[in-house]
Design an enzyme around this catalytic site. Structure first.
Site, PDB file in Angstrom:
ATOM      1  N   ILE A  14      -8.520  -2.540 -36.157  1.00 13.38           N
ATOM      2  CA  ILE A  14      -7.583  -1.419 -36.357  1.00 13.38           C
ATOM      3  C   ILE A  14      -6.510  -1.817 -37.378  1.00 13.38           C
ATOM      4  CG2 ILE A  14      -5.950   0.173 -35.254  1.00 13.38           C
ATOM      5  CD1 ILE A  14      -7.455  -0.272 -32.606  1.00 13.38           C
ATOM      6  N   ILE A  85      -8.009  -9.041 -27.028  1.00 13.37           N
ATOM      7  CA  ILE A  85      -8.332  -7.657 -26.686  1.00 13.37           C
ATOM      8  C   ILE A  85      -9.500  -7.487 -25.721  1.00 13.37           C
ATOM      9  CG2 ILE A  85      -7.513  -6.811 -28.906  1.00 13.37           C
ATOM     10  CD1 ILE A  85     -10.710  -6.359 -29.406  1.00 13.37           C
ATOM     11  N   TYR A 149      -6.046  -8.488 -18.950  1.00 13.62           N
ATOM     12  CA  TYR A 149      -5.724  -7.849 -20.240  1.00 13.62           C
ATOM     13  C   TYR A 149      -4.732  -6.712 -20.014  1.00 13.62           C
ATOM     14  CZ  TYR A 149      -6.525  -4.841 -24.392  1.00 13.62           C
ATOM     15  OH  TYR A 149      -6.377  -4.046 -25.508  1.00 13.62           O
ATOM     16  N   VAL A 192     -18.208  -0.275 -27.837  1.00 12.44           N
ATOM     17  CA  VAL A 192     -19.465   0.325 -27.371  1.00 12.44           C
ATOM     18  C   VAL A 192     -20.148   1.154 -28.465  1.00 12.44           C
ATOM     19  CG1 VAL A 192     -18.283   2.293 -26.257  1.00 12.44           C
ATOM     20  CG2 VAL A 192     -20.546   1.647 -25.508  1.00 12.44           C
ATOM     21  N   ARG A 216     -15.407   7.695 -21.505  1.00 14.62           N
ATOM     22  CA  ARG A 216     -14.413   7.200 -22.459  1.00 14.62           C
ATOM     23  C   ARG A 216     -14.003   8.326 -23.391  1.00 14.62           C
ATOM     24  NH1 ARG A 216     -14.017   4.071 -19.217  1.00 14.62           N
ATOM     25  NH2 ARG A 216     -14.223   1.804 -19.231  1.00 14.62           N
TER      26      ARG A 216
END
Ligand SMILES: NC(=O)c1ccc[n+]([C@@H]2O[C@H](COP(=O)([O-])OP(=O)(O)OC[C@H]3O[C@@H](n4cnc5c(N)ncnc54)[C@H](O)[C@@H]3O)[C@@H](O)[C@H]2O)c1
Length: 317
Positions: A14, A85, A149, A192, A216
């Protein structure tokens, strides 16, 4: 007005899109990344851009390095994306995630406090408890640290907001939902969408952990980067938590079918961390629309096409 900007994690998936957008808007950008998960080739496209002042290979855990960078460049804004992450890695080795995501954020905050630098803290939708409401998850929704996380991010979020309340430092916590697109890793540690497309293009079956009914809300990376950048330039979000997502969720089973077009190519395998799985994630981005004028622009179908084209053209080198 041109700003001096520190972008941590800028050589990551990102981060490189955030860098690209900031450079396009004419700002001076310094990237700090330890390359633990990013790579220099991610920023090769704009490596020679005059406003990319420096790529520093180093860690946010190095307080001396941070102190020198801040003293020399007096950053106006710090986009803090640098983090561990991976949920599974955080379960296997919580120390590394806690150090990078919580302690590292504290070190960044301390410098920002010294120089009154605006902080945009990149948190994640993974801090939320499952969603039962078809209106989606808004910022009032309960959090649940289902993995180290998520726990490390929630801890860091609280520190980021405490600097707003205690010192009046302009800070914002942003929680993008699952983000996908070009430059995301396609191997087991990737996202994914990238893994599914890559395996499909190789003629492999797609493996789904558990029943595949978990959903998601998938956000295209350039929409995500536009959201991230806008949070740095708006005072209206200071002291706030703001979500961003597509506003539609899809089950992992349906995503696999969308990518392959063939349910015969899908296998279900035993979940490796079912206790840290979030069954439903659907974003309500009304607050981002209200405060930042942000809405997503890229549909899931279009985003999958763009990602597919990029992987077909060679993907990560
Ligand atoms: N990918 C998603 O779906 C998603 C969704 C919401 C939030 N986020 C958050 O966005 C940020 C970027 O995630 P990404 O998907 O691009 O992952 P990424 O791993 O590609 O990016 C993170 C970058 O941080 C760097 N980094 C890690 N530890 C560091 C340290 N100690 N010092 C300096 N750099 C360090 C890595 O090398 C990597 O380049 C992370 O904070 C992540 O938690 C990601």
């Amino acid at each position: 007005m041109q700003k001096n900007i520190l972008l941590t994690g800028g050589a990551g998936f990102i981060g490189r899109w955030v860098a690209k957008k900031l450079l396009k808007e004419g700002h001076n950008v310094w990237i700090l990344d330890d390359l633990s998960n990013g790579q220099e080739s991610n920023i090769a496209e704009f490596r020679s851009h005059a406003n990319l002042k420096e790529f520093v290979e180093g860690t946010i855990l190095d307080e001396e390095l941070l102190s020198t960078l801040f003293a020399e460049h007096r950053f106006d804004i710090c986009y803090h994306l640098g983090a561990s992450i991976n949920v599974q890695d955080s379960i296997d080795d919580p120390r590394t995630t806690f150090n990078n995501d919580t302690i590292g954020t504290f070190y960044v905050l301390e410098q920002c406090r010294k120089y009154n630098t605006k902080v945009v803290f990149m948190s994640t939708c993974m801090v939320y408890d499952r969603c039962t409401d078809e209106m989606g998850i808004n910022e009032e929704h309960p959090t649940k640290p289902a993995s180290p996380y998520a726990g490390a991010k929630v801890a860091a979020e609280n520190m980021v907001l405490s600097y707003y309340h205690a010192y009046g430092l302009p800070t914002v916590v942003i929680r993008p939902f699952n983000t996908y697109g070009p430059y995301q890793k396609t191997g087991g540690e990737g996202g994914v969408v990238a893994i599914f497309i890559s395996n499909h293009l190789k003629g492999l079956d797609l493996s789904i952990y558990g029943e595949g009914t978990q959903t998601r809300d998938l956000l295209y990376v350039e929409d995500c980067a536009r959201f991230v950048v806008s949070a740095g330039f708006s005072d209206s979000v200071n002291g706030e938590i703001v979500n961003a997502g597509l506003g539609k969720d899809i089950s992992i089973n349906d995503l696999a079918i969308l990518v392959t077009g063939d349910s015969q190519k899908i296998n279900h395998v035993e979940h490796i961390h079912p206790q840290s799985e979030i069954q439903k994630l659907l974003c309500n981005s009304n607050k981002a629309t209200r405060l930042l004028g942000w809405t997503p622009e890229v549909t899931l179908e279009e985003g999958i096409e763009r990602t597919k084209t990029w992987i077909q053209q060679g993907g990560l080198q």
